[in-house]
Write an enzyme that holds these catalytic residues in place. Structure first.
Site: not given
Length: 294
Positions: A41, A126, A128, A167, A205
């Site tokens: 992005h 999103h 993900e 994440t 993460c």
């Protein structure tokens, strides 16, 4: 004016790995190169890849209509059905999915197949999160975004719960939502405590957490804070949110071109941070511009 860059800012491992893969494929000159959705992005990176002939494909049906080439799975990952469809589309598939995201796919697939209700804490729209939900067994996955949604969950009779996170989700919000859900589960009168299995996997993460902590620390000290990243970048928006909580003069920009209309001369100390999908050259351009022109 003192200008300071946050200790952790810019490309993370997963983004760097994905972008490098696309550039390598584009340089091979072995046929057309496509990415399944924007590889990251960041509008500047996408524009540069387009100049090198890389095209974006948005659906498996669109990929199946192509006569050949290489298609690269975006860093955000894809659903199980999309991965299988692309593998059968007759194209060479290169997987740039972030390894941290792949780990979430394995977790939600395993637990949902065992009968757990998988709660994904993140933004439902999103890519993900769309990919993560696509790895859960039918009817066994649910996305929640806010503490209010966590409080409103109907978990009556649910004794197998697994929680994961996008994440790039806000770390403190994740912890708060987990506690709301935990209390709801163990306060339920329809469950026996010994039979409850409540599994929490903190899948935010480390790079995201480090960037958030560094941004929080710096923004609490400066007169103004500049947050650099793509407007569609989830992790950059969260950095901006964190900085705004500690510094009222927080500015969200994509490049140095967004700065001239802002008067920074009144500030003695300016901090800069950048999302995990912001290239190093853009960060350096902003730093130089702030130091020399403002």
């Amino acid at each position: 004016m003192r200008v300071e860059l946050a200790e952790k800012a810019g490309f993370c491992f997963g983004v760097s790995r994905a972008v490098d893969l696309v550039y390598r494929e584009a340089e091979k000159d072995e046929g057309p190169v496509f990415t399944y959705g924007p590889i990251i992005h960041n509008e500047e990176v996408i524009a540069d890849l387009e100049k090198k002939g890389v095209r974006i494909i948005h659906t498996a049906e669109e990929a199946a209509s192509l006569s050949g080439g290489t298609i690269i799975l975006r860093s955000h990952g894809v659903s199980k059905s999309e991965e299988e469809a692309l593998a059968g589309a007759g194209l060479t598939v290169a997987d740039a999915t972030c390894p941290y995201v792949k780990r979430i796919h394995r977790i939600v697939h395993e637990y949902s197949e065992k009968g757990y209700l998988v709660l994904v804490i993140g933004s439902a729209d999103h890519p993900e999160v769309e990919g993560i939900i696509g790895w859960t067994a039918p009817g066994r996955g649910k996305v929640i975004f806010s503490k209010e949604e966590a409080a409103d969950l109907d978990l009556d009779g649910q004794d197998l719960i697994c929680i994961v996170a996008q994440t790039t989700f806000h770390y403190k919000k994740f912890k708060d939502m987990v506690e709301i859900i935990r209390k709801k589960v163990y306060d339920s009168k329809s469950t026996v405590e010994n039979d409850i299995k409540f599994e929490v996997h903190n899948t935010i993460c480390s790079a995201t957490k480090e960037r958030q902590e560094a941004a929080r620390e710096l923004s609490a000290q400066v007169d103004a804070m500049i947050v650099i990243g793509g407007m569609s970048s989830s992790n950059t928006r969260k950095l901006c949110e964190i900085c705004s909580e500690h510094c009222r003069n927080t500015y969200f920009i994509q490049t140095k071109e967004d700065l001239p209309d802002t008067d920074f001369s009144r500030f003695d100390y300016v901090g800069i941070t950048a999302g995990a999908s912001t290239p190093k050259n853009i960060i350096e351009e902003v730093q130089k511009y702030v130091r020399n022109e403002l």
